[in-house]
Design an enzyme around this catalytic site. Structure first.
Site, mmCIF file in Angstrom:
data_model
loop_
_atom_site.group_PDB
_atom_site.id
_atom_site.type_symbol
_atom_site.label_atom_id
_atom_site.label_comp_id
_atom_site.label_asym_id
_atom_site.label_seq_id
_atom_site.Cartn_x
_atom_site.Cartn_y
_atom_site.Cartn_z
ATOM 1 N N VAL A 280 35.446 90.847 -7.895
ATOM 2 C CA VAL A 280 34.045 90.548 -8.223
ATOM 3 C C VAL A 280 33.917 90.121 -9.674
ATOM 4 O O VAL A 280 33.166 89.200 -10.031
ATOM 5 C CB VAL A 280 33.154 91.780 -7.932
ATOM 6 C CG1 VAL A 280 31.749 91.563 -8.474
ATOM 7 C CG2 VAL A 280 33.124 92.060 -6.444
ATOM 8 N N ALA A 281 34.678 90.798 -10.549
ATOM 9 C CA ALA A 281 34.619 90.466 -11.979
ATOM 10 C C ALA A 281 35.121 89.054 -12.250
ATOM 11 O O ALA A 281 34.745 88.425 -13.249
ATOM 12 C CB ALA A 281 35.437 91.475 -12.765
ATOM 13 N N ILE A 283 34.442 86.422 -10.578
ATOM 14 C CA ILE A 283 33.470 85.424 -10.138
ATOM 15 C C ILE A 283 32.417 85.226 -11.223
ATOM 16 O O ILE A 283 31.723 86.174 -11.607
ATOM 17 C CB ILE A 283 32.790 85.857 -8.818
ATOM 18 C CG1 ILE A 283 33.858 86.166 -7.752
ATOM 19 C CG2 ILE A 283 31.831 84.771 -8.345
ATOM 20 C CD1 ILE A 283 34.746 85.015 -7.412
ATOM 21 N N GLU A 285 29.139 84.698 -11.947
ATOM 22 C CA GLU A 285 27.871 84.625 -11.226
ATOM 23 C C GLU A 285 26.801 83.830 -11.965
ATOM 24 O O GLU A 285 25.831 83.360 -11.367
ATOM 25 C CB GLU A 285 27.354 86.047 -10.936
ATOM 26 C CG GLU A 285 27.047 86.885 -12.171
ATOM 27 C CD GLU A 285 28.245 87.696 -12.624
ATOM 28 O OE1 GLU A 285 28.091 88.584 -13.448
ATOM 29 O OE2 GLU A 285 29.361 87.411 -12.120
ATOM 30 N N ASP A 327 21.394 44.162 -8.941
ATOM 31 C CA ASP A 327 20.773 42.934 -8.456
ATOM 32 C C ASP A 327 20.341 42.107 -9.660
ATOM 33 O O ASP A 327 20.099 42.649 -10.745
ATOM 34 C CB ASP A 327 19.568 43.300 -7.582
ATOM 35 C CG ASP A 327 18.815 42.069 -7.110
ATOM 36 O OD1 ASP A 327 19.464 41.054 -6.815
ATOM 37 O OD2 ASP A 327 17.575 42.129 -7.047
#
Length: 559
Positions: A280-281, A283, A285, A327
């Site tokens: 978890v650490a 990641i 967030e 164009d």
């Protein structure tokens, strides 16, 4: 199978579509055909529900990894991290959703501002109907300034020209006739067809609708665009790649912790808690929120510059652009024909200013004092059907260039028209390549002519120089021909302006007007072009400085 309408005669077209051009369709028949063919609208993607749009914000692999981390954090009792990650993900999704929803609402509001109508012949009378209710067989009644609401076969044309830049990219208006052309004629040369979203610039047209909605040429282009798969932006690809790498790293960390803990004989529960905590650490967030806020700020800045971005992630794509294909007509150029050069009384003049605005000056290239341009601007103004209102052109772009040129010389078109009312005209025709108008001027009639230089040179016997009218001898003729070639060599469209004074008692407005189209006095030449936008040069320079190549897409032939 759809018939090649351009190869059919007007009588064959009316027969195939079962309509009398004099009376048009009946209301009942129009309603029946509307049920069969559907409304005259281009197809649009089925709108996604609000909930699906919100769920789209969670499709990123990185977001999925974050949600997985929140679940794992909650599973091991780390509620604080679980709640923080969940809040970040939800705020990120809501911010992206509301930004994209506002952009789509703005585009929808712009679309709803347009409620096009069409003038048709129905039940024997001219009537205004919603363009969406047009059906094959409807008889369109079109005049200068009208936007053509569907593909149609011309059955009657009165000095009519149509600007087809929206479809073909051609900045010059195209003359329309009812005569059939070969079945293998390319789209841009089908002179008897009128296409959806093009504009009548001169004259009047009667045309029978042959295709509506997605069966039109514009509809075919819209269909090709709709078939193009929507690909992920570079930022989305990079974030997905990052999410996968982080997931792989977290997996490796968890695996290593389990192996090391098992080798050390640690408690299985403790090993699991440690492994999950480390995963978890790993990641970040806060990354999605930072990215979303940054993109939202970019979207806001672009909106201030009148650019609406539908997808939040697309903002970053511009930073990854290496080639821009643009164009030409109306994008790099103004799509507003503008006079740039004059040849008048044996002298050359440069014209400044852009488009149909009256701001601009006329400067002699020899550095001497300017002349009285009224003898040139009077015919340029009176021999025209177009008008400029509040900077907007109603009518032919070439005539608009002449009107804007005259306005730069402080000539007011309406005042001239009141002083010299038109009493007759020879409409422009591709066969004789000129237009002529006849105006009351006391006991005389003034004839003003504009057209192709070679045609008017052949019909002229005199020309206007600083001392007045003079015989158009070989030297003068050669000077006009050389100047015409020089202007054409600068990619300009060249118009000649001429005139003639007629005794009023000898002139019959209902007589043979072509009989007067000789013995003209050539007044001058005007070089016209569709100029580049003033900001185009700087925009291209900035792109090139940023390492972005700019390619111009055009249907023009090579010089």
């Amino acid at each position: 199978m759809t018939l090649p309408w351009h190869a059919e005669t007007p009588e064959s077209v009316t027969s195939h579509l079962a309509v009398d051009p004099a009376t048009g369709l009946t209301a009942a028949e129009a309603q029946a055909r509307l049920q069969r063919h559907g409304p005259n609208r281009l197809a649009e993607p089925t709108p996604r529900s609000v909930w699906l749009k919100l769920l789209d914000q969670f499709r990123s692999f990185l977001i999925i990894v974050l949600l997985g981390a929140a679940v794992l954090a909650g599973a091991v009792g780390d509620l604080k991290d679980a709640v923080v990650i969940a809040i970040v993900v939800v705020i990120n999704a809501l911010l992206g959703f509301f930004q994209e929803h506002r952009a789509e609402a703005a585009l929808a509001a712009l679309k709803n501002m347009l409620a096009p109508v069409a003038r048709v012949q129905r039940d024997g009378q001219a009537a205004l109907v919603e363009a969406a209710t047009l059906v094959p067989g409807d008889v369109l009644l079109l005049e200068a300034g009208d936007r053509i609401p569907a593909d149609a076969r011309v059955i009657a044309a009165h000095a009519a020209e149509v600007a087809e830049a929206a479809l073909t990219g051609e900045s010059h208006a195209v003359a329309k006739t009812p005569s059939p052309v070969a079945a293998d004629t390319v789209l841009a040369e089908r002179s008897n067809m009128a296409f959806m979203n093009t504009v009548v610039t001169r004259g009047r047209l009667e045309a029978i609708v042959t295709a509506t909605g997605m069966t039109t040429e514009m509809g075919r282009l819209a269909g090709l665009l709709a078939e193009t798969a929507e690909s992920a932006t570079p930022l989305q690809i990079q974030l997905d790649r990052l999410g996968k790498r982080l997931a792989a790293i977290a997996g490796v960390v968890v695996g290593l912790i389990f192996i090391i803990g098992t080798l050390h004989g640690d408690d299985l529960v403790a090993i699991t808690m440690t492994a999950i905590a480390l995963a978890v650490a790993a990641i970040p967030e806060g990354l999605p929120a930072v990215v979303t806020v940054t993109l939202a700020l970019g979207m806001h800045r672009m909106a201030k510059r009148h650019a609406i971005v539908k997808k939040l992630a697309a903002v970053e794509t511009l930073g990854c652009t290496t080639v821009i294909c643009s164009d030409k007509t109306g994008t790099l150029t103004l799509n507003q024909m503008t006079a740039r050069r004059l040849f008048y009384q044996g002298r050359r003049f440069a014209v400044s200013g852009e488009g149909y605005a009256s701001a601009g000056t006329l400067t002699a290239e020899d550095g001497q004092a300017a002349l009285d341009f009224l003898p040139l601007f009077t015919p340029a103004t009176l021999c025209a059907d177009a008008r400029i209102r509040d900077g907007q052109l109603i009518g032919d772009p070439t005539e608009g260039a002449l009107l804007a040129l005259a306005a730069k010389g402080n000539v007011v078109a309406d005042e001239l028209a009141c002083h010299s009312p038109r009493i007759a005209e020879i409409p422009f025709d591709s066969a004789h390549k000129f237009m002529a108008t006849f105006h009351h001027d006391g006991v005389m009639v003034q004839m003003w002519v504009k057209g192709a230089p070679d045609v008017l040179l052949a019909r002229a016997t005199r020309y206007l120089d600083a001392a007045g009218e003079a015989p158009l001898d070989e030297a003068a003729r050669a000077a006009f021909e050389a100047e015409n070639a020089a202007l054409a060599g600068e990619a300009m469209r060249v118009l000649a302006v001429a005139g003639r004074t007629l005794p009023a008692q000898d002139f019959d407005p209902a007589g043979d007007l072509m009989a007067w189209a000789d013995d003209l006095t050539l007044i001058g030449l005007v070089g016209i072009m569709d100029p580049p936008r003033p900001e185009a040069r700087e925009a291209i320079r900035v792109c090139q400085a940023a390492g972005v190549a700019v390619k111009m897409i055009t249907g023009d032939h090579r010089a």
